[in-house]
Design a protein around this motif. Structure first.
Motif, PDB file in Angstrom:
ATOM      1  N   GLU A 167      40.649  32.867  27.878  1.00 42.27           N
ATOM      2  CA  GLU A 167      39.639  31.818  27.637  1.00 42.27           C
ATOM      3  C   GLU A 167      40.015  30.976  26.420  1.00 42.27           C
ATOM      4  OE1 GLU A 167      36.657  31.342  29.487  1.00 42.27           O
ATOM      5  OE2 GLU A 167      36.264  29.592  28.214  1.00 42.27           O
ATOM      6  N   GLU A 212      28.433  37.813  37.867  1.00 41.17           N
ATOM      7  CA  GLU A 212      28.166  36.569  38.619  1.00 41.17           C
ATOM      8  C   GLU A 212      27.617  36.898  40.015  1.00 41.17           C
ATOM      9  OE1 GLU A 212      28.195  33.791  37.080  1.00 41.17           O
ATOM     10  OE2 GLU A 212      29.844  33.720  35.639  1.00 41.17           O
ATOM     11  N   ASN A 242      33.015  24.359  27.515  1.00 41.81           N
ATOM     12  CA  ASN A 242      32.974  23.343  28.587  1.00 41.81           C
ATOM     13  C   ASN A 242      32.515  21.980  28.083  1.00 41.81           C
ATOM     14  OD1 ASN A 242      33.712  25.332  30.483  1.00 41.81           O
ATOM     15  ND2 ASN A 242      31.573  25.897  30.828  1.00 41.81           N
ATOM     16  N   GLU A 294      37.877  43.211  34.398  1.00 38.42           N
ATOM     17  CA  GLU A 294      37.684  41.850  34.915  1.00 38.42           C
ATOM     18  C   GLU A 294      36.825  41.871  36.182  1.00 38.42           C
ATOM     19  OE1 GLU A 294      38.368  39.281  33.301  1.00 38.42           O
ATOM     20  OE2 GLU A 294      39.881  39.963  31.877  1.00 38.42           O
ATOM     21  N   THR A 346      44.836  43.603  42.291  1.00 39.07           N
ATOM     22  CA  THR A 346      45.642  43.684  41.055  1.00 39.07           C
ATOM     23  C   THR A 346      44.825  43.344  39.811  1.00 39.07           C
ATOM     24  OG1 THR A 346      46.347  41.384  41.331  1.00 39.07           O
ATOM     25  CG2 THR A 346      47.789  43.084  42.262  1.00 39.07           C
ATOM     26  N   PRO A 394      42.470  43.801  36.709  1.00 38.91           N
ATOM     27  CA  PRO A 394      42.041  44.945  35.895  1.00 38.91           C
ATOM     28  C   PRO A 394      40.550  45.247  36.109  1.00 38.91           C
ATOM     29  CG  PRO A 394      43.275  43.351  34.572  1.00 38.91           C
ATOM     30  CD  PRO A 394      43.046  42.718  35.914  1.00 38.91           C
ATOM     31  N   ASP A 405      48.544  31.332  35.712  1.00 39.66           N
ATOM     32  CA  ASP A 405      48.822  31.909  34.396  1.00 39.66           C
ATOM     33  C   ASP A 405      49.771  33.087  34.559  1.00 39.66           C
ATOM     34  OD1 ASP A 405      47.446  34.385  34.681  1.00 39.66           O
ATOM     35  OD2 ASP A 405      45.586  33.579  33.870  1.00 39.66           O
ATOM     36  N   VAL A 441      39.516  30.294  34.380  1.00 43.39           N
ATOM     37  CA  VAL A 441      40.156  29.495  33.341  1.00 43.39           C
ATOM     38  C   VAL A 441      41.196  28.566  33.966  1.00 43.39           C
ATOM     39  CG1 VAL A 441      41.696  29.602  31.347  1.00 43.39           C
ATOM     40  CG2 VAL A 441      39.698  31.102  31.449  1.00 43.39           C
ATOM     41  N   VAL A 442      42.083  29.140  34.766  1.00 46.95           N
ATOM     42  CA  VAL A 442      43.090  28.315  35.451  1.00 46.95           C
ATOM     43  C   VAL A 442      42.398  27.270  36.344  1.00 46.95           C
ATOM     44  CG1 VAL A 442      44.832  28.386  37.293  1.00 46.95           C
ATOM     45  CG2 VAL A 442      44.990  29.981  35.376  1.00 46.95           C
ATOM     46  N   HIS A 496      51.846  38.728  40.134  1.00 47.85           N
ATOM     47  CA  HIS A 496      51.403  39.382  41.375  1.00 47.85           C
ATOM     48  C   HIS A 496      51.278  38.452  42.589  1.00 47.85           C
ATOM     49  CE1 HIS A 496      50.361  42.855  38.954  1.00 47.85           C
ATOM     50  NE2 HIS A 496      49.640  42.093  38.163  1.00 47.85           N
ATOM     51  N   THR A 502      41.624  34.022  42.140  1.00 49.96           N
ATOM     52  CA  THR A 502      42.167  35.392  42.175  1.00 49.96           C
ATOM     53  C   THR A 502      41.350  36.378  41.352  1.00 49.96           C
ATOM     54  OG1 THR A 502      43.629  34.987  40.293  1.00 49.96           O
ATOM     55  CG2 THR A 502      44.533  34.516  42.488  1.00 49.96           C
ATOM     56  N   ASP A 529      32.125  32.285  42.383  1.00 50.02           N
ATOM     57  CA  ASP A 529      31.431  31.239  41.634  1.00 50.02           C
ATOM     58  C   ASP A 529      32.306  30.033  41.278  1.00 50.02           C
ATOM     59  OD1 ASP A 529      29.912  29.760  39.892  1.00 50.02           O
ATOM     60  OD2 ASP A 529      29.165  31.418  38.720  1.00 50.02           O
TER      61      ASP A 529
END
Ligand SMILES: NC(=O)c1ccc[n+]([C@@H]2O[C@H](COP(=O)([O-])OP(=O)(O)OC[C@H]3O[C@@H](n4cnc5c(N)ncnc54)[C@H](O)[C@@H]3O)[C@@H](O)[C@H]2O)c1
Length: 509
Positions: free
Chosen positions: A234, A345, A313, A338, A333, A335, A213, A267-268, A219, A290, A297
């Motif tokens: 998402e 998890e 899902n 995140e 890198t 944030p 993405d 997501v990716v 990065h 990443t 997970d």
């Protein structure tokens, strides 16, 4: 470096009964090199069986002779394969001598180990209680020195893992490998700081179609034949995004033997994995996670998919990756919010695993590589037992029933996945009646600035979405409850009143 690689031996360590000697012979035959066995060499030098020497001279004398033999073997191993007696790594000098070599731990279940090792000549396999204790004590020691960890699986597992073990010598110093086993396919997971920037990649064949993405692409880059870039978020985990990727693959001429490489967060990973599962009825994919969520997970276990407006899902497939390349330096890198969402998890996985992982996580420090590897191994162990969610794997949904409903009720934009799962975790601990543990988890989450309650949706909306989940699973509310860390079980029935009370408690109004 070149010289060192050439001198490297593959050294198999592990508990009694793990099958090290057989595996060493198998691997040596595949590689066309010699196999050495420290127990056999020792018996030759002693001129008698280990058992009789051990019984007569005692363990200390035995360990001294063993150390001498092992140091000699490691000195002269040069590109060969060596299997070590189970207790040999207790010696610090042996551990030091292992450094230049590739050390592979073969795991074994304690019951299997006892069945294989007891009733014979082995002096430390005469009393099952002591034997099991020794197994518990030694497993972490093996893991701490191993470059690669192979779960129980005998000769076939090591043969399948051999290309990845060989590739390890081309990875940055300190890279570790965990072999992931599942019924539908096994694969290597490489963990290494700087793995992405180093250009290391596995497997070596096939063209690479990177799906990433826009945030990640700024990065981190993996060398590829083609890039497909998604909009982040998402709300882009959709069939439309999957169509973009699938058509991108088709336009670029991707074929079944090629690789989709997912470079990004969950997501990716989920979208790209889903596309790999359905493109021409299935092509291979590699996950390069990443985010912390993905590294602890979502990159493992083969669940792929996209959301529908009707539910998270709701369209997906099981499709195991061909490899996972996990580079913790990618998190630099990410944030901070995140990173915090990923921490949920970590807590969830540690609650499921219990033991040393929970002990480490409950201290609340930074999430280091050991913790990431611990979480990945815990998840992989669950998946190995039940790949298709028929039973045990459902424990991984701890906190997710209410968490998914919160995400969905707030339109997938207000809360990050991890944040919603954190709130769901607190609801699950309330339903479990585990107040002190709930307070401890709430404290861990609060320390990362994570929300302990949701807003932006009504309690009834969340309950209605849980109800929909219930219909999907045949009328049962498949709640995952916690008795204690390490004691997490799926399939619990919950009354509507209890559920309402738990959701109201995590509703900020
Ligand atoms: N398949 C599974 O088993 C499984 C398990 C858990 C979660 N999931 C799914 O994972 C998703 C959540 O994953 P996530 O939290 O990784 O979300 P994400 O993929 O949306 O990533 C979060 C944000 O971080 C950005 N980002 C990613 N890596 C970055 C980096 N290194 N530097 C800077 N920015 C970066 C992304 O662009 C995005 O904006 C959910 O859809 C969830 O359902 C799947």
């Amino acid at each position: 470096m070149e010289g060192r690689v050439a001198e490297r031996a593959l050294v198999l360590v592990g508990f009694m009964g793990a099958g090290k000697s057989t595996a060493a012979r198998t691997v040596a035959a595949e590689l066309g090199v010699g196999a050495m066995d420290s127990d056999r060499e020792l018996e030759q030098r002693l001129g008698e069986p280990i058992a009789s020497y051990f019984d007569r001279e005692g363990e200390a004398a035995f360990r001294e002779r063993e150390e001498e033999v092992v140091l000699d073997l490691l000195e002269s191993a040069r590109g060969g394969v060596v299997s070590l007696g189970g207790g040999a790594v207790g010696s610090e000098r042996v551990r030091e001598a292992l450094r230049p070599h590739t050390v592979v731990q073969l795991e074994v279940d304690p019951e299997d180990a006892w069945r294989r090792a007891s009733g014979g000549e082995r002096p430390l396999a005469r009393d099952q209680v002591r034997f099991d204790q020794l197994h518990r004590d030694r497993e972490p020691l093996y893991a701490s020195i191993a470059d690669a960890i192979l779960p129980p699986g005998g000769r076939d597992a090591i043969r399948a893992a051999l290309p990845a073990l060989t590739a390890l010598s081309g990875a940055p110093e300190g890279t570790r490998l965990v072999w992931a086993g599942a019924d539908s396919g096994s694969y290597p997971v490489f963990f290494g700081a700087g793995l992405i920037a180093s250009g290391f990649f596995f497997p070596g064949d096939g063209r690479r179609f990177v799906v990433t993405d826009a945030n990640v692409a700024r990065h981190h880059a993996v060398a590829a034949d083609e890039w497909i870039e998604l909009e982040p978020g998402e709300d882009r985990k959709t069939l439309a995004a999957a169509e973009d990727v699938l058509r991108g693959l088709a336009r670029a001429g991707a074929e079944r033997g090629d690789l989709v490489v997912a470079v990004g967060g969950g997501v990716v990973g989920d979208v790209a994995g889903f596309c790999a599962a359905v493109y021409q009825r299935g092509m291979r994919h590699v996950q390069v996670p990443t985010t912390l969520v993905a590294q602890v997970d979502s990159a493992y276990g083969g669940k792929t998919g996209v959301d529908l407006p009707e539910g998270k899902n709701y369209a997906g497939a099981y499709h195991q990756p061909s490899a996972v390349l996990c580079d913790p330096s990618a998190l630099a890198t990410l944030p901070p919010e995140e990173l915090a969402a990923g921490y949920v998890e970590v807590v969830k996985t540690a609650l499921i695993a219990g033991g040393p992982l929970w002990a480490r996580v409950r201290q609340g420090g930074e999430v280091d590589l050991e913790t990431v590897i611990g979480c990945a191994r815990a998840k992989l162990a669950v998946v190995a037992e039940d790949e298709r969610d028929g039973g045990r794997r459902q424990v991984l949904n701890l906190g997710h029933t209410v968490g998914h409903a919160i995400e969905s009720a707030t339109g997938y934009t207000r809360y990050r996945h991890g944040e919603a799962v954190g709130i769901g975790l607190l609801a699950a601990l309330r339903l479990s009646g585990r107040e002190p543990l709930r307070a401890e988890v709430a404290e861990l989450l609060a320390a990362r600035g994570l929300p302990l309650a949701f807003e932006g949706a009504a309690v009834d909306d969340v309950l209605a979405l849980v109800e929909r989940d219930k219909k999907r699973s045949g009328g049962r509310v498949p709640f995952v409850l916690v008795e204690a860390p390490g004691g997490v079980t799926p399939g619990h029935e919950i009354t509507a009143d209890d559920l309402r009370a738990a959701v109201e408690e995590v509703h900020a109004g």
